[in-house]
Design an enzyme around this catalytic site. Structure first.
Site: not given
Ligand code: TYM
Length: 337
Positions: A120, A202, A205
């Site tokens: 990032k 990957k 979003k």
């Molecule tokens: P974020 O918002 O990037 O993604 C949310 C969740 O989706 C999963 N994910 C995927 N799984 C499979 N294939 C993909 N292409 C894919 N892209 C995203 C991510 O692994 C995630 O589970 N830091 C975290 C948000 C967060 C969080 C937390 C998660 C904040 N606090 C506490 C767990 C516990 C994040 O940016 O996820």
């Protein structure tokens, strides 16, 4: 349910999504779909991680609208406020409070070595802010605040989970057991859904290419168009193989969305050609997401209901969080208010 009795009875599950870009079928398959199955067995807490996404500059009005839309999408997917706590991270001040304290038990070097920080900060060279570096500590606070046992996430969050475990263990060793040491729950299938346009990356979003990711609230025509354009390869046989990442990715999506095994899909589509395979895969996604989209549109017309659910969720979350904070403050020697 009362928090007290359930904290004692069931294990806590915590997870969240940042309100950036769109909720993709990658987020759905890697995270939300697993959350749905955990709601009965565990005490689940699912947050909209709206403090995390401030590490990147947001347009305030758009940000507020997107966070609300994400919250409605949680509900539309079937996350049930009667079973789980659904709330906005920023509504529970204890997240930031605990993050500060945990900062004092985390080394700068550990944060600088995190893959996501490196990626990032390369991507946003003009805005390498402290939040970007500190991001995993806030995430650790999210998790540890609720004495979480299990964190269902996609594979990309594994390193963040490891650091949360390290911080918890370090704190527990300095004082005495204070935090439950959490474990990542990463499903065997679908933990890394790939981009439809670049199967080696990957599905993200915030991908600028609109054909790379499918939103869980895309309309049926858009979903079909994206699947028909999905990148495959030039050997038109449907097989799940490492050297066929595009086709294997579609097979994973097809399988999770229908509950059918990859083997049975390979058997049916092996020689049908890619056009039929991609169209049927798109159709399966459309059907799975049809009720989600319908419920989402209905909920977005009822902002009062969304606000009520969020307020109740935050109140319940706050009660659990406050207990952990009192415990932490006592251990480190703060004078209790
Ligand atoms: P974020 O918002 O990037 O993604 C949310 C969740 O989706 C999963 N994910 C995927 N799984 C499979 N294939 C993909 N292409 C894919 N892209 C995203 C991510 O692994 C995630 O589970 N830091 C975290 C948000 C967060 C969080 C937390 C998660 C904040 N606090 C506490 C767990 C516990 C994040 O940016 O996820």
């Amino acid at each position: 349910m009362t928090e007290q009795s359930n904290v004692e009875r069931k294990k806590i599950v915590y997870s969240g999504i940042q309100p950036t870009g769109i909720i993709t079928i990658g987020n759905y398959i890697g995270a939300i779909n697993n959350w749905l199955g955990m709601q009965d067995e565990y005490d689940c807490i699912f947050g909209i991680a709206d403090l995390h996404a401030l590490t990147v500059r947001q347009v305030p009005a758009e940000y507020r609208a997107r966070a609300t839309s994400f919250f409605a999408q949680y509900l539309a997917c079937g996350l049930d406020p009667e079973k789980s706590i659904l709330y906005f991270q920023s509504h529970v001040a204890e997240h930031s409070e605990l993050a500060w304290i945990l900062n004092c038990y985390t080394y700068v070097g550990e944060m600088q070595r995190m893959t996501q920080f490196k990626d990032k900060s390369a991507k946003h060279e003009d805005n390498v802010n402290m939040g970007l570096l500190d991001y995993p500590v806030l995430m650790a606070a999210d998790i540890l605040l609720y004495q979480t046992s299990l964190v269902p996430v996609g594979i990309d969050q594994k390193q963040h989970l490891e650091i949360a475990r390290d911080i918890a263990t370090r704190f527990n060793n300095i004082y005495s057991p204070t935090f439950t040491v959490p474990e990542a729950y990463i499903a065997k299938s679908g933990a890394k859904i790939a981009s439809l346009q670049n199967p080696s990356a990957k599905m993200s979003k915030s991908d600028p290419d609109p054909n790379a990711a499918v939103s869980i609230i895309d309309d049926p025509d858009t979903i079909m168009r994206k699947f028909k354009r999905a990148v495959t390869d030039c050997e038109p046989v449907v097989e799940y193989r490492e050297d066929k990442p595009g086709v294997s990715n579609l097979l994973t999506i097809f399988s999770v969305m229908t509950g059918r095994s990859i083997d049975s899909l390979v058997e049916e589509y092996h020689d049908t050609g890619y056009a039929k395979f991609k169209a049927d895969c798109g159709e399966a996604v459309v059907e799975k997401l049809r009720p989600v989209r319908e419920e989402y549109l209905r909920l977005m017309d009822d902002k009062k209901y969304l606000a009520d659910v969020a307020a109740k969720g935050a109140e319940r979350a706050r009660r659990i969080a406050a207990r952990t904070m009192t415990k932490v403050k006592k251990k480190i020697g703060l004078v209790l208010a």
